[in-house]
Motif scaffolding. Structure first.
Motif, PDB file in Angstrom:
ATOM      1  N   PRO A 124     -35.123 -36.044  -0.728  1.00 58.31           N
ATOM      2  CA  PRO A 124     -33.921 -36.072   0.554  1.00 58.31           C
ATOM      3  C   PRO A 124     -32.983 -37.290   0.367  1.00 58.31           C
ATOM      4  CG  PRO A 124     -36.020 -36.990   1.358  1.00 58.31           C
ATOM      5  CD  PRO A 124     -36.490 -36.218  -0.088  1.00 58.31           C
ATOM      6  N   GLU A 169     -34.730 -29.876  -3.513  1.00 59.81           N
ATOM      7  CA  GLU A 169     -34.142 -29.782  -2.104  1.00 59.81           C
ATOM      8  C   GLU A 169     -33.911 -31.141  -1.525  1.00 59.81           C
ATOM      9  OE1 GLU A 169     -36.971 -27.823   0.113  1.00 59.81           O
ATOM     10  OE2 GLU A 169     -37.442 -26.042  -1.121  1.00 59.81           O
ATOM     11  N   TRP A 179     -38.876 -31.849  -3.442  1.00 60.88           N
ATOM     12  CA  TRP A 179     -38.152 -32.435  -2.394  1.00 60.88           C
ATOM     13  C   TRP A 179     -37.669 -33.928  -2.875  1.00 60.88           C
ATOM     14  CZ3 TRP A 179     -40.113 -35.258   2.571  1.00 60.88           C
ATOM     15  CH2 TRP A 179     -39.158 -34.976   3.550  1.00 60.88           C
ATOM     16  N   THR A 209     -32.668 -31.242   1.644  1.00 62.54           N
ATOM     17  CA  THR A 209     -32.672 -30.927   3.022  1.00 62.54           C
ATOM     18  C   THR A 209     -33.390 -31.914   3.781  1.00 62.54           C
ATOM     19  OG1 THR A 209     -34.685 -29.744   2.875  1.00 62.54           O
ATOM     20  CG2 THR A 209     -32.671 -28.530   2.762  1.00 62.54           C
ATOM     21  N   SER A 210     -33.025 -32.129   5.132  1.00 62.48           N
ATOM     22  CA  SER A 210     -33.510 -32.921   6.042  1.00 62.48           C
ATOM     23  C   SER A 210     -33.017 -34.360   5.941  1.00 62.48           C
ATOM     24  CB  SER A 210     -34.943 -33.207   6.251  1.00 62.48           C
ATOM     25  OG  SER A 210     -35.539 -33.888   5.259  1.00 62.48           O
ATOM     26  N   ARG A 263     -41.408 -26.297  -5.043  1.00 65.10           N
ATOM     27  CA  ARG A 263     -40.486 -27.089  -4.446  1.00 65.10           C
ATOM     28  C   ARG A 263     -40.549 -28.624  -4.616  1.00 65.10           C
ATOM     29  NH1 ARG A 263     -41.718 -25.769   1.656  1.00 65.10           N
ATOM     30  NH2 ARG A 263     -39.797 -26.780   1.927  1.00 65.10           N
TER      31      ARG A 263
END
Length: 318
Positions: free
Chosen positions: A205, A229, A203, A231-232, A201
């Motif tokens: 954002p 990702e 990450w 997300t958030s 993963r």
């Protein structure tokens, strides 16, 4: 306030005679008298006492004189701030902690006499529009070169479709690194390949769809089958580093020259990517009609800084 009237007042105060001020300003004595009368009316005071030997400052004129000089100095500074060759070179960088800011810092250390005005615009579209309008002199961006097309489904990375107006030169291919916390599965690796990141993963954002950096990492993920990702909400670098430091599963990508500072107990690891090394393609953009003399020095400094070669990867559109 009418600065011509203020300038006339200062000239008359220094000369002591309206006729001498008129000669200095290349206007008539009548024009000098009219300008000062208009200024006196606006201020509601008498600035001069007329005498047979000339004009003597009144008490109010003596009080106003230093402020009048300040107004004229402010005018000079305002003009210098926007006059090519005298004002600072205005350069856009994508972020003040990222590689373009570091490249600009290297240039300033090599040329400490040069004045720089560093700004951060949102994306390549905003930067190119600002170059066209003259709001900025240059920008560091990743752009789509003429004749290249973005892959289907990937947006962003503005095409410079008017090469006669906008100059573009690729100046630095920045290696991308993996950033992990100490408990991550790959934390002990000396280097990893993009293929080894499949299933992990990543990450990020801060990625914004439609921007050039969003397009770059979309292309990177598509080329190597990675999962990135977004997300958030993006709360900034600090919370991102805190999360990565405490996570066994999350990692993120950072540029080699991205300046990051974290507490010692975070134990974060910066791990090079190899076989191939993804590089982020930083280009310098400028308007070909821009006469600012420092532009040439900046381009000369950056030329030869491109570091990519065999064993690297960058999107086909770059």
């Amino acid at each position: 306030m009418d600065l011509d009237a203020v300038r006339t007042f200062v000239a008359a105060a220094d000369a002591g005679r309206f006729q001498d001020a008129a000669t200095e300003l290349s206007i008539t004595q009548q024009a000098v008298s009219k300008r000062i009368a208009t200024l006196e009316k606006a201020l509601g005071v008498r600035l001069f006492t007329r005498t047979p030997r000339g004009a003597k400052l009144s008490i109010d004129g003596q009080a106003f004189l230093p402020h009048a000089r300040d107004l004229l100095r402010a005018e000079e500074r305002a003009i210098a701030a926007v006059r090519p060759g005298r004002r600072a070179l205005r350069v856009d960088v994508i972020g003040r902690r990222l590689a373009p800011a570091a490249l600009l810092g290297d240039f300033h250390r090599a040329h400490p006499e040069v004045e720089l005005d560093v700004v951060t615009l949102f994306d390549a579209d905003a930067a190119i529009d600002a170059i066209r309008s003259g709001t900025i002199d240059a920008s560091f961006r990743a752009v789509t070169m003429p004749g290249r097309q973005l892959p289907a489904g990937i947006r962003g990375a503005r095409t410079v479709d008017d090469p006669l107006q906008i100059g573009v030169v690729r100046v630095y291919d920045e290696p991308v690194e993996l950033l992990t916390g100490p408990a991550h599965e790959l934390a002990a690796a000396r280097a990893v390949t993009p293929a080894e990141l499949v299933g992990h993963r990543i990450w990020m954002p801060g990625l914004v769809p439609g921007t050039e950096w969003g397009a770059y990492y979309d292309a990177l993920a598509a080329a190597f089958g990675l999962t990135i990702e977004i997300t958030s909400p993006d709360f900034g670098t600090g919370p991102l580093l805190d999360t990565i430091a405490d996570s066994r599963s999350l990692a993120t990508f950072v540029g080699e020259r991205t300046h990051l500072v974290w507490p010692a107990d975070h134990g974060l690891r910066r791990i090079p990517l190899r076989d191939p090394t993804p590089v982020y393609p930083h280009s310098l953009l400028w308007h070909r009609d821009n006469p600012h003399p420092t532009l040439a020095a900046l381009r000369d400094h950056l030329c030869g800084g491109r570091s990519s070669g065999t064993g690297t990867w960058t999107p086909a559109w770059a």
